[in-house]
Scaffold this active site. Structure first.
Site, PDB file in Angstrom:
ATOM      1  CG  HIS A 245      -0.186   0.241   2.521  1.00  6.41           C
ATOM      2  ND1 HIS A 245       0.484  -0.764   3.194  1.00  6.41           N
ATOM      3  CD2 HIS A 245       0.013   1.380   3.242  1.00  6.41           C
ATOM      4  CE1 HIS A 245       1.055  -0.263   4.275  1.00  6.41           C
ATOM      5  NE2 HIS A 245       0.794   1.031   4.334  1.00  6.41           N
ATOM      6  CG  ASP A 247       1.236   5.131   4.809  1.00  9.21           C
ATOM      7  OD1 ASP A 247       2.282   5.418   5.430  1.00  9.21           O
ATOM      8  OD2 ASP A 247       0.753   3.984   4.761  1.00  9.21           O
ATOM      9  CG  HIS A 301       4.900   1.208   3.096  1.00 12.42           C
ATOM     10  ND1 HIS A 301       4.353   2.322   2.479  1.00 12.42           N
ATOM     11  CD2 HIS A 301       4.287   1.129   4.291  1.00 12.42           C
ATOM     12  CE1 HIS A 301       3.474   2.885   3.282  1.00 12.42           C
ATOM     13  NE2 HIS A 301       3.403   2.184   4.373  1.00 12.42           N
ATOM     14  NE  ARG A 311       8.551  -4.728  11.989  1.00  7.71           N
ATOM     15  CZ  ARG A 311       7.747  -3.927  11.305  1.00  7.71           C
ATOM     16  NH1 ARG A 311       6.502  -4.299  11.012  1.00  7.71           N
ATOM     17  NH2 ARG A 311       8.162  -2.742  10.892  1.00  7.71           N
TER      18      ARG A 311
HETATM   19  C1  LIG Z   1      -5.786   7.360   6.450  1.00  8.77           C
HETATM   20  C2  LIG Z   1      -5.377   6.172   6.898  1.00  8.77           C
HETATM   21  C3  LIG Z   1      -5.935   4.870   6.467  1.00  8.77           C
HETATM   22  C4  LIG Z   1      -4.992   3.849   7.145  1.00  8.77           C
HETATM   23  C5  LIG Z   1      -4.587   4.575   8.395  1.00  8.77           C
HETATM   24  C6  LIG Z   1      -4.271   5.965   7.866  1.00  8.77           C
HETATM   25  C7  LIG Z   1      -2.925   5.899   7.096  1.00  8.77           C
HETATM   26  C8  LIG Z   1      -2.533   4.491   6.670  1.00  8.77           C
HETATM   27  C9  LIG Z   1      -3.735   3.610   6.269  1.00  8.77           C
HETATM   28  C10 LIG Z   1      -3.477   2.072   6.388  1.00  8.77           C
HETATM   29  C11 LIG Z   1      -2.730   1.742   7.689  1.00  8.77           C
HETATM   30  C12 LIG Z   1      -2.682   1.497   5.203  1.00  8.77           C
HETATM   31  C13 LIG Z   1      -2.730  -0.049   5.224  1.00  8.77           C
HETATM   32  C14 LIG Z   1      -4.192  -0.538   5.150  1.00  8.77           C
HETATM   33  C15 LIG Z   1      -5.061   0.006   6.314  1.00  8.77           C
HETATM   34  C16 LIG Z   1      -6.519  -0.399   6.025  1.00  8.77           C
HETATM   35  C17 LIG Z   1      -4.679  -0.676   7.636  1.00  8.77           C
HETATM   36  O1  LIG Z   1      -4.237  -1.834   7.592  1.00  8.77           O
HETATM   37  O2  LIG Z   1      -4.881  -0.087   8.708  1.00  8.77           O
HETATM   38  C18 LIG Z   1      -4.926   1.558   6.327  1.00  8.77           C
HETATM   39  C19 LIG Z   1      -5.614   2.431   7.397  1.00  8.77           C
HETATM   40  C20 LIG Z   1      -7.152   2.365   7.298  1.00  8.77           C
HETATM   41  O3  LIG Z   1      -7.713   2.549   6.194  1.00  8.77           O
HETATM   42  O4  LIG Z   1      -7.763   2.094   8.342  1.00  8.77           O
HETATM   43  O1  LIG Z   2       4.650  -1.175  11.019  1.00  7.93           O
HETATM   44  C1  LIG Z   2       4.981  -1.264   9.829  1.00  7.93           C
HETATM   45  O2  LIG Z   2       5.717  -2.137   9.379  1.00  7.93           O
HETATM   46  C2  LIG Z   2       4.398  -0.296   8.813  1.00  7.93           C
HETATM   47  C3  LIG Z   2       3.045   0.203   9.248  1.00  7.93           C
HETATM   48  C4  LIG Z   2       2.306   0.822   8.092  1.00  7.93           C
HETATM   49  O3  LIG Z   2       2.719   0.798   6.930  1.00  7.93           O
HETATM   50  C5  LIG Z   2       1.026   1.489   8.341  1.00  7.93           C
HETATM   51  O4  LIG Z   2       0.498   1.347   9.494  1.00  7.93           O
HETATM   52  O5  LIG Z   2       0.564   2.183   7.376  1.00  7.93           O
HETATM   53 FE   LIG Z   3       1.739   2.317   5.704  1.00  7.56          FE
END
Ligand SMILES: C=C1C[C@]23C[C@H]1CC[C@H]2[C@]1(C)CCC[C@@](C)(C(=O)O)[C@H]1[C@@H]3C(=O)O
Ligand SMILES: O=C(O)CCC(=O)C(=O)O
Ligand SMILES: [Fe+2]
Length: 378
Positions: A245, A247, A301, A311
């Site tokens: 993804h 951010d 990433h 982790r």
């Molecule tokens: C605006 C946001 C959506 C998320 C939290 C913040 C910035 C990063 C995004 C996220 C962490 C990217 C990976 C997928 C996600 C769904 C997650 O796993 O939390 C994303 C967050 C979200 O949409 O809740």
């Molecule tokens: O903890 C990590 O490895 C990355 C976390 C991340 O990419 C996120 O929360 O958007």
């Molecule tokens: Fe991220």
């Protein structure tokens, strides 16, 4: 009947994996013992592409030069940042000024919060459509490709009045006895705000702009602070802590523990980012890419899960004020640099990620298609 918790949980498919209503629950004590994980945590093959075994060669920036007025050193740092941000949107900073004891305390409180009984964490469960609160694998909003992680998320506004905002959130969601935890993260977010201003000043310099250009843009912005815990997984080759993804936010200031697992996608390869306890990872998000009219890249990433060890990471997502418009400064535009993205309001993109589109590797592209389709006049 074979004995053993792991075998027992598999033979009773819902034991410890679903609640009495059949909803998936992320009980790490059960999940981390399973020889075979539930299919809901499987990720597609294309997301599980093997790591390249190579490391990312990102610059390690001495951000402390921003406080010393050494213009030659600042110019050198700016050049390193520019090259990295034009290529993959990722660098690390040292001499960041964040007290190492505060970082240690933040991890201690992260482990305290995410080791609470599930019933206690569920009392602060995330409400779909918002970011705050506790989430186990986002099972409250997704039913497949569940990330192998649990998170606790809260906000911190940059305007001066938010002197106890984080403390108040912890007390209101978890109880008065979490006041100390709140103060640790109140101090941590305040430290992140100082780092944000140092990083945004260097980013502005790297783009040849007024050095306070972005600092003023984020001065009344907001941080979304996220505590991540990625339990060990015996089938770690089938799941991910975070799928590929970018951010959608502006900047991410991340501290990862010593375990490793963060990877960046560059030149069609997944490259590992070995942990540096003395450094903060800085990665650009979609919104900052738009603020640079695409000159700088939003960082792709993902997070691998470890087979034996948990982790953890402390992640600070930096955003402008919710109603702020995302438009690159005039200094970055010109006849040779047409607009790459239309103006948008930050909260429109945020809401899109929480109601219409699960954040992945193509959020931004689908956002503008969605905006275009919902506003045919565009
Ligand atoms: C605006 C946001 C959506 C998320 C939290 C913040 C910035 C990063 C995004 C996220 C962490 C990217 C990976 C997928 C996600 C769904 C997650 O796993 O939390 C994303 C967050 C979200 O949409 O809740
Ligand atoms: O903890 C990590 O490895 C990355 C976390 C991340 O990419 C996120 O929360 O958007
Ligand atoms: Fe991220």
């Amino acid at each position: 009947m074979a004995s053993g918790a792991a075998t027992l949980s598999q033979s009773l498919p819902s034991k410890g994996l679903k609640d009495e209503h059949g909803n998936i629950i992320f009980d790490k004590h059960v999940l981390q013992e399973l020889e075979h994980i539930p299919k809901e945590y499987y990720w597609p093959t294309q997301d599980l592409v093997a790591t390249s075994q190579e490391k990312l060669n990102e610059p390690l920036i001495d951000i402390g030069v921003m406080l010393k007025g050494d213009e030659a050193a600042i110019a050198n740092a700016a050049e390193l940042v520019r090259n990295a941000c034009m290529k993959h949107g990722f660098f690390q900073v040292i001499n960041h000024g964040v007290d190492q004891n505060l970082i240690t305390k933040a991890y201690e409180e992260l482990n305290y919060i995410l080791s609470l009984p599930l019933s206690k964490k569920e009392a602060a469960r995330n409400i779909p459509g918002t970011l705050e609160g506790y989430s186990g694998a986002h099972a409250e909003k997704y039913s497949a490709k569940l990330p192998w992680k649990e998170t606790f998320t809260f906000n911190y506004n940059h305007h001066e009045e938010s002197e106890s905002e984080v403390v108040d959130y912890f007390k209101s969601t978890l109880g008065e006895e979490f006041q100390q935890t709140g103060w640790v993260f109140q101090a941590y977010c305040k430290a992140m705000k100082q780092l944000v201003f140092m990083v945004t000043e260097l980013l502005a310099i790297s783009l040849g702009m007024d050095r306070l250009q972005y600092e003023s843009y984020f001065a009344d912005g907001q941080q979304t602070m996220r505590l991540n815990s990625y339990p060990p997984c015996k089938e770690n080759n089938l799941t991910l802590g975070n799928g590929p993804h970018t951010d959608p936010t502006s900047l991410t200031l991340l501290h990862q523990d010593h375990i490793g697992g963060l990877e960046v996608f560059v030149d069609n390869k997944w490259l590992s980012v070995p942990p540096r306890p003395d450094a903060f990872v800085i990665n650009l998000g979609d919104t900052f890419m738009a603020l640079t009219n695409g000159i700088y890249k939003s960082c792709m990433h993902r997070s691998l899960v470890n087979k034996e060890k948990e982790r953890t990471s402390l992640v600070c997502f930096v955003n402008p004020r919710k109603d702020n418009i995302v438009r690159p400064p005039e200094a970055l535009l010109g006849k040779d640099a047409p607009r790459k993205y239309p103006d948008f309001i930050w909260s429109d993109l945020l809401d899109y990620t929480q109601t219409n589109h699960r954040v992945d590797e193509s959020t931004f592209e689908s956002f503008f298609k969605w905006v275009g389709s919902s506003n045919p006049s565009n």
